[in-house]
Design a protein around this motif. Structure first.
Motif, PDB file in Angstrom:
ATOM      1  N   ILE A 111       7.477 -13.912  23.803  1.00 12.11           N
ATOM      2  CA  ILE A 111       6.733 -12.956  24.632  1.00 12.11           C
ATOM      3  C   ILE A 111       6.046 -13.713  25.779  1.00 12.11           C
ATOM      4  O   ILE A 111       5.381 -14.725  25.569  1.00 12.11           O
ATOM      5  CB  ILE A 111       5.684 -12.200  23.798  1.00 12.11           C
ATOM      6  CG1 ILE A 111       6.365 -11.345  22.729  1.00 12.11           C
ATOM      7  CG2 ILE A 111       4.782 -11.342  24.688  1.00 12.11           C
ATOM      8  CD1 ILE A 111       7.243 -10.252  23.272  1.00 12.11           C
ATOM      9  N   THR A 112       6.217 -13.210  27.013  1.00  7.92           N
ATOM     10  CA  THR A 112       5.627 -13.854  28.186  1.00  7.92           C
ATOM     11  C   THR A 112       4.435 -13.079  28.746  1.00  7.92           C
ATOM     12  O   THR A 112       3.588 -13.656  29.424  1.00  7.92           O
ATOM     13  CB  THR A 112       6.674 -13.987  29.302  1.00  7.92           C
ATOM     14  OG1 THR A 112       7.158 -12.677  29.657  1.00  7.92           O
ATOM     15  CG2 THR A 112       7.836 -14.870  28.859  1.00  7.92           C
ATOM     16  N   VAL A 141       0.523 -16.799  27.693  1.00  5.00           N
ATOM     17  CA  VAL A 141       0.964 -15.418  27.894  1.00  5.00           C
ATOM     18  C   VAL A 141       0.021 -14.709  28.873  1.00  5.00           C
ATOM     19  O   VAL A 141      -1.203 -14.766  28.724  1.00  5.00           O
ATOM     20  CB  VAL A 141       1.022 -14.666  26.545  1.00  5.00           C
ATOM     21  CG1 VAL A 141       1.166 -13.168  26.763  1.00  5.00           C
ATOM     22  CG2 VAL A 141       2.178 -15.193  25.703  1.00  5.00           C
ATOM     23  N   GLU A 142       0.594 -14.071  29.861  1.00  9.15           N
ATOM     24  CA  GLU A 142      -0.208 -13.344  30.848  1.00  9.15           C
ATOM     25  C   GLU A 142      -0.576 -11.972  30.286  1.00  9.15           C
ATOM     26  O   GLU A 142       0.273 -11.279  29.735  1.00  9.15           O
ATOM     27  CB  GLU A 142       0.569 -13.197  32.158  1.00  9.15           C
ATOM     28  CG  GLU A 142       0.899 -14.523  32.812  1.00  9.15           C
ATOM     29  CD  GLU A 142       1.700 -14.361  34.086  1.00  9.15           C
ATOM     30  OE1 GLU A 142       1.555 -13.307  34.758  1.00  9.15           O
ATOM     31  OE2 GLU A 142       2.478 -15.269  34.417  1.00  9.15           O
ATOM     32  N   ALA A 171      11.322 -12.333  31.809  1.00  2.00           N
ATOM     33  CA  ALA A 171      10.087 -11.855  31.183  1.00  2.00           C
ATOM     34  C   ALA A 171      10.389 -11.026  29.937  1.00  2.00           C
ATOM     35  O   ALA A 171      11.368 -10.269  29.885  1.00  2.00           O
ATOM     36  CB  ALA A 171       9.276 -11.032  32.173  1.00  2.00           C
ATOM     37  N   ARG A 172       9.535 -11.190  28.943  1.00  2.00           N
ATOM     38  CA  ARG A 172       9.578 -10.374  27.727  1.00  2.00           C
ATOM     39  C   ARG A 172       8.167  -9.802  27.544  1.00  2.00           C
ATOM     40  O   ARG A 172       7.243 -10.527  27.187  1.00  2.00           O
ATOM     41  CB  ARG A 172      10.005 -11.196  26.510  1.00  2.00           C
ATOM     42  CG  ARG A 172      11.468 -11.659  26.596  1.00  2.00           C
ATOM     43  CD  ARG A 172      11.828 -12.605  25.459  1.00  2.00           C
ATOM     44  NE  ARG A 172      11.653 -12.033  24.133  1.00  2.00           N
ATOM     45  CZ  ARG A 172      12.522 -11.195  23.547  1.00  2.00           C
ATOM     46  NH1 ARG A 172      13.625 -10.833  24.188  1.00  2.00           N
ATOM     47  NH2 ARG A 172      12.298 -10.736  22.336  1.00  2.00           N
ATOM     48  N   THR A 210      12.216  -5.614  28.447  1.00  2.00           N
ATOM     49  CA  THR A 210      12.918  -6.806  28.941  1.00  2.00           C
ATOM     50  C   THR A 210      14.035  -6.365  29.882  1.00  2.00           C
ATOM     51  O   THR A 210      14.304  -5.177  30.049  1.00  2.00           O
ATOM     52  CB  THR A 210      13.528  -7.641  27.793  1.00  2.00           C
ATOM     53  OG1 THR A 210      14.708  -6.990  27.310  1.00  2.00           O
ATOM     54  CG2 THR A 210      12.545  -7.840  26.648  1.00  2.00           C
ATOM     55  N   ALA A 211      14.736  -7.355  30.450  1.00  2.96           N
ATOM     56  CA  ALA A 211      15.904  -7.070  31.286  1.00  2.96           C
ATOM     57  C   ALA A 211      17.167  -6.881  30.460  1.00  2.96           C
ATOM     58  O   ALA A 211      18.201  -6.464  31.001  1.00  2.96           O
ATOM     59  CB  ALA A 211      16.099  -8.210  32.296  1.00  2.96           C
ATOM     60  N   GLU A 212      17.111  -7.192  29.169  1.00  2.00           N
ATOM     61  CA  GLU A 212      18.302  -7.070  28.325  1.00  2.00           C
ATOM     62  C   GLU A 212      18.678  -5.594  28.165  1.00  2.00           C
ATOM     63  O   GLU A 212      17.821  -4.765  27.859  1.00  2.00           O
ATOM     64  CB  GLU A 212      18.034  -7.695  26.961  1.00  2.00           C
ATOM     65  CG  GLU A 212      17.710  -9.185  27.044  1.00  2.00           C
ATOM     66  CD  GLU A 212      17.206  -9.737  25.727  1.00  2.00           C
ATOM     67  OE1 GLU A 212      17.348  -9.029  24.706  1.00  2.00           O
ATOM     68  OE2 GLU A 212      16.668 -10.858  25.728  1.00  2.00           O
ATOM     69  N   PRO A 213      19.951  -5.250  28.389  1.00  2.00           N
ATOM     70  CA  PRO A 213      20.363  -3.844  28.358  1.00  2.00           C
ATOM     71  C   PRO A 213      20.397  -3.275  26.946  1.00  2.00           C
ATOM     72  O   PRO A 213      21.360  -3.443  26.203  1.00  2.00           O
ATOM     73  CB  PRO A 213      21.758  -3.873  28.993  1.00  2.00           C
ATOM     74  CG  PRO A 213      22.254  -5.259  28.751  1.00  2.00           C
ATOM     75  CD  PRO A 213      21.047  -6.158  28.760  1.00  2.00           C
TER      76      PRO A 213
END
Length: 357
Positions: A111-112, A141-142, A171-172, A210-213
């Motif tokens: 996790i970011t 982590v932000e 990013a996650r 996330t960007a993962e589809p």
């Protein structure tokens, strides 16, 4: 090039104590006359709410918060400080329960960013820091805390996660909405505030973006405000908790707004209504859902997910929309969906979404 952001999964959690029936009995006893009781009974019967859950502890004899040994037993209800002490304990616990429900569906390593939305309590260090420490997130982590936006804060939280992922494909983002509305019971014998309090319960939801589809792709967000409506939904911080003002005019104002093609287009992101096959509408109350359905001319089953969440949990403020989306993730694929929530302002905010094959 920007990435598409996706809600991979959503975990939800509610406390163990169902307080809906106990509240109805408590509220009826405070109404000034038989006419008010009859109106309250009729509205409670039409509310389409079967359960509302609370973090408030059982009394020493096992009773509800309004029983003689419960949290709200005294003639003068607890002050804001006492309510915030309970929030500081219970809000992180319920949030982590939702995160664990999410973890059962997807991996949460790496996790970011952490985005937390809540309008029912304040504490510093913030609930975001408490959650991050307890689940072992890295200090790097932000974090972002979305506070006091009310029922559409889930939109703001998910919109922020979308912006983060679109700017950083690696990013996650962990998104958490947690609301403890039952900490703010008010001993007001007037009919309208009692009907407003009849709607609200406690709950938490957590999503991985996330960007993962996978799951739901998040499309363009949108926002608009009804003119001359700022006083219709309001939280006032008092010495005895946060006093909710939810005007009985809200459903009619929403219906009137959505009957205006310009406002309706703004409140649905400009998508042609006939092309929308998935509606995730914040379950703010039966009359609000009815207003949306009738004003937009939706099929009778279009808001089934929202109505099911309202029945099982009541209005959990910002967490509610996440519960609706979680239910829809488990349902049929959505080609062109709209998530929509209303809140203080009176504002309408939302985003488009679609299932990933």
């Amino acid at each position: 090039m920007s990435s598409t952001a996706h809600i991979a999964a959503i975990g939800t959690a509610v406390p163990a104590q169902d307080i809906h029936a106990a509240f109805i009995e408590w509220a009826r006893a405070r109404l000034p006359d038989g006419r008010a009781v009859r109106i309250f009974d009729r509205m409670a019967g039409r509310a389409a709410i079967a359960h509302r859950w609370s973090v408030l502890p059982l009394g020493a004899q096992g009773g509800s918060p309004v029983d003689p040994d419960g949290f709200y037993a005294k003639s003068v209800l607890p002050g804001t400080a006492e309510r915030m002490r309970l929030y500081a304990q219970a809000a992180p616990e319920l949030s982590i329960a939702a995160i664990e429900a999410l973890r059962a569906q997807v991996a949460l390593e790496g996790i970011t960013h952490l985005v937390v939305a809540s309008c029912t309590g304040f504490i510093a260090p913030g609930i975001d820091q408490i959650i991050a420490a307890r689940i072992g997130l890295a200090p790097s982590v932000e974090r972002l805390l979305v506070g006091f936006m009310g029922c559409y804060a889930a939109v703001a939280a998910l919109r922020s996660a979308r912006h983060i992922v679109r700017s950083d494909a690696d990013a996650r983002v962990l998104v958490v909405c947690v609301e403890l509305s039952t900490l703010h019971l008010q001993d007001n014998p007037a009919l309208e505030p009692l009907l407003a309090m009849l709607q609200f319960g406690d709950g938490a939801a957590a999503a991985l973006v996330t960007a993962e589809p996978a799951g739901f792709a998040l499309d363009h967000p949108f926002a608009t405000t009804l003119p001359d409506s700022a006083a219709l939904i309001r939280w006032d911080i008092t010495d005895q908790g946060f006093a909710m003002h939810l005007s009985g005019e809200v459903p009619a104002r929403i219906a009137a707004g959505l009957s205006d093609p310009v406002f309706a287009a703004a409140a649905t992101g400009g998508r042609p209504r006939l092309e929308i096959d998935g509606w995730a509408v914040h379950a703010g109350g039966r009359s609000i859902l009815d207003a949306v359905e009738h004003s937009l001319g939706l099929p009778a089953d279009a808001l089934d997910a929202s109505r099911a969440v309202l029945s099982e949990y009541g209005n959990m403020s910002s967490a509610t929309l996440m519960f609706v989306l979680a239910r829809m993730l488990d349902g049929p694929p959505v080609t062109n969906g709209v998530a929509l929530a209303f809140g203080p302002g009176l504002a309408a905010e939302g985003f488009g979404f679609r299932s990933v094959a």
